[in-house]
Design an enzyme around this catalytic site. Structure first.
Site, PDB file in Angstrom:
ATOM      1  N   ARG A  77      -4.504   0.719  -1.904  1.00 51.94           N
ATOM      2  CA  ARG A  77      -4.010  -0.653  -1.920  1.00 51.94           C
ATOM      3  C   ARG A  77      -3.513  -0.979  -3.322  1.00 51.94           C
ATOM      4  O   ARG A  77      -4.218  -0.752  -4.309  1.00 51.94           O
ATOM      5  CB  ARG A  77      -5.153  -1.574  -1.504  1.00 51.94           C
ATOM      6  CG  ARG A  77      -4.715  -2.853  -0.894  1.00 51.94           C
ATOM      7  CD  ARG A  77      -5.900  -3.687  -0.403  1.00 51.94           C
ATOM      8  NE  ARG A  77      -6.465  -3.217   0.836  1.00 51.94           N
ATOM      9  CZ  ARG A  77      -7.767  -2.969   1.025  1.00 51.94           C
ATOM     10  NH1 ARG A  77      -8.633  -3.132   0.054  1.00 51.94           N
ATOM     11  NH2 ARG A  77      -8.197  -2.551   2.191  1.00 51.94           N
TER      12      ARG A  77
ATOM     13  N   GLN B  33       0.807  -1.214   0.000  1.00 55.91           N
ATOM     14  CA  GLN B  33       0.000   0.000   0.000  1.00 55.91           C
ATOM     15  C   GLN B  33       0.843   1.269   0.000  1.00 55.91           C
ATOM     16  O   GLN B  33       2.069   1.228   0.198  1.00 55.91           O
ATOM     17  CB  GLN B  33      -0.917   0.000   1.213  1.00 55.91           C
ATOM     18  CG  GLN B  33      -0.171  -0.172   2.532  1.00 55.91           C
ATOM     19  CD  GLN B  33      -1.126  -0.253   3.717  1.00 55.91           C
ATOM     20  OE1 GLN B  33      -1.247   0.684   4.478  1.00 55.91           O
ATOM     21  NE2 GLN B  33      -1.816  -1.368   3.852  1.00 55.91           N
TER      22      GLN B  33
ATOM     23  N   GLU C 269       3.845   8.029   8.331  1.00 54.87           N
ATOM     24  CA  GLU C 269       3.745   7.189   9.520  1.00 54.87           C
ATOM     25  C   GLU C 269       5.118   6.666   9.891  1.00 54.87           C
ATOM     26  O   GLU C 269       6.067   6.764   9.101  1.00 54.87           O
ATOM     27  CB  GLU C 269       2.775   6.028   9.270  1.00 54.87           C
ATOM     28  CG  GLU C 269       3.192   5.095   8.151  1.00 54.87           C
ATOM     29  CD  GLU C 269       2.058   4.129   7.739  1.00 54.87           C
ATOM     30  OE1 GLU C 269       0.884   4.475   7.913  1.00 54.87           O
ATOM     31  OE2 GLU C 269       2.376   3.050   7.250  1.00 54.87           O
TER      32      GLU C 269
ATOM     33  N   HIS D 256       4.794   0.456   0.887  1.00 55.62           N
ATOM     34  CA  HIS D 256       5.156  -0.310   2.080  1.00 55.62           C
ATOM     35  C   HIS D 256       4.158  -1.426   2.367  1.00 55.62           C
ATOM     36  O   HIS D 256       3.011  -1.379   1.913  1.00 55.62           O
ATOM     37  CB  HIS D 256       5.263   0.606   3.297  1.00 55.62           C
ATOM     38  CG  HIS D 256       3.984   1.309   3.640  1.00 55.62           C
ATOM     39  ND1 HIS D 256       3.578   2.456   3.019  1.00 55.62           N
ATOM     40  CD2 HIS D 256       3.005   1.012   4.516  1.00 55.62           C
ATOM     41  CE1 HIS D 256       2.420   2.838   3.508  1.00 55.62           C
ATOM     42  NE2 HIS D 256       2.037   1.984   4.428  1.00 55.62           N
TER      43      HIS D 256
ATOM     44  N   HIS E  84       0.265   5.744   0.979  1.00 56.24           N
ATOM     45  CA  HIS E  84      -0.631   6.808   1.443  1.00 56.24           C
ATOM     46  C   HIS E  84      -0.260   8.119   0.755  1.00 56.24           C
ATOM     47  O   HIS E  84       0.923   8.383   0.512  1.00 56.24           O
ATOM     48  CB  HIS E  84      -0.511   6.996   2.955  1.00 56.24           C
ATOM     49  CG  HIS E  84      -0.644   5.720   3.719  1.00 56.24           C
ATOM     50  ND1 HIS E  84      -1.803   4.996   3.748  1.00 56.24           N
ATOM     51  CD2 HIS E  84       0.249   5.032   4.469  1.00 56.24           C
ATOM     52  CE1 HIS E  84      -1.619   3.915   4.496  1.00 56.24           C
ATOM     53  NE2 HIS E  84      -0.386   3.908   4.934  1.00 56.24           N
TER      54      HIS E  84
HETATM   55 ZN    ZN Z   1       0.504   2.291   5.909  1.00 53.61          ZN
END
Ligand code: ZN
Length: 315
Positions: A189, A92, A111, A169, A94
């Site tokens: 995704r 995936q 993140e 990642h 972001h």
């Molecule tokens: Zn993630």
């Protein structure tokens, strides 16, 4: 200080270690995630102690409690989770703030992961093996060869990964980690191992958006905390990261440590091992592995005593 009640998610790849090792209780068959600091609409924490007991954290927070550094964010700035990957998570990516605010009406997501535990040969996916073009990335997704292009990393306890928005990642099976991230739930995704979701259908892929936002590069960072461990008689402290979104450190307390909440930021304390007590000038309570405490800005000195490890996050 607010002791928070976590929110659980039963995603298909989850296991049972969050119940078994952390003592969390719920009715779910799998516990993939525990959202331990969350004001996100998809799962909000409630307060377990004091005069606000039973209230949503988001209902009671004032700008003063969040601190002046949080003023620049329109939403509560953080989301912190414990993640138990019994199986591989989907591959995936972001989006960044600009793309997400325009297309998803929420923040993008940068993140970071602190590895709490893992099976012996666990690995995860972090960026690409080699720099490639967006077109090659799209072709690899379409031909089902994208896993040949990714950078696989063997992990061990204590590793730390900073996943800037746009970084491809995937958390691999056998990994238990703490995730500190921007307050966003937007995931594109790319590949899902041809699995079926809880409803018996393949989970949707978001290939166009993923190709839009992915930086098709080798990762720019290594897999270690940013700081050296600072050792004192009664505790040790290691800076994991300090960026414009959050500052994260891990503490190993042998006897006690004092934190200081000034007017700039709240402090999140997430206990990852052991137990002890936490106290400010007015109150004191016991904390144990899995507990998440929100300390409002300007609370002053906080004393944590016992034998425990915790992650401290500020903005
Ligand atoms: Zn993630």
């Amino acid at each position: 200080m607010f002791l928070l009640s976590p929110v659980f998610k039963d995603y298909i790849w989850g296991g049972n270690r969050l119940k078994k090792d952390f003592g969390f209780e719920n009715e779910l068959e799998k516990t993939a995630e525990a959202w331990v600091l969350s004001c996100h609409k998809d799962g909000e924490n409630t307060v377990l102690n004091g005069k606000y007991k039973g209230k949503l954290l988001s209902e009671i927070l004032t700008p003063e409690m969040k601190g002046t550094n949080a003023d620049r964010f329109d939403f509560f700035p953080l989301l912190i989770k414990l993640i138990d990957a019994k199986d591989n998570l989907s591959l995936q990516v972001h989006p960044d703030n600009e793309y997400a605010l325009k297309n998803e009406n929420e923040y993008g997501k940068t993140e970071c992961w602190y590895i709490l535990d893992c099976d012996k040969n666990s690995e995860l996916i972090y960026g690409f093996k080699e720099d490639i073009s967006s077109e090659e990335f799209r072709k690899a997704i379409e031909n089902d060869t994208v896993l040949e292009k990714v950078n696989r990393v063997k992990v061990k306890k204590g590793d730390f990964f900073f996943i800037d928005s746009g970084t491809l990642h995937a958390i691999g099976k056998g990994i238990l980690l703490a995730e500190i991230q921007q307050n966003s739930n937007t995931t594109y995704r790319v590949y899902d191992y041809n699995r079926l979701g809880n409803d018996g259908k393949p989970r949707p892929l978001h290939i166009d958006k993923a190709v839009d936002v992915t930086k098709c590069q080798k990762p720019a960072r290594n897999y270690s905390p940013e700081g050296e461990t600072e050792k004192f008689d009664v505790y040790e402290k290691t800076l994991l990261t300090k960026c414009d979104l959050f500052t994260v450190a891990i503490y190993e307390v042998k006897k006690e440590v004092a934190l200081y909440a000034d007017e700039t930021s709240f402090i999140s304390v997430l206990v990852t091992d052991g137990n002890g007590t936490i106290a400010n000038k007015d109150e004191k309570f016991e904390i144990k592995k899995g507990d998440s405490v929100f300390i409002p800005a300007s609370e002053g000195e906080i004393k944590i005593k016992g034998k425990l490890r915790f992650i401290k996050t500020t903005v």
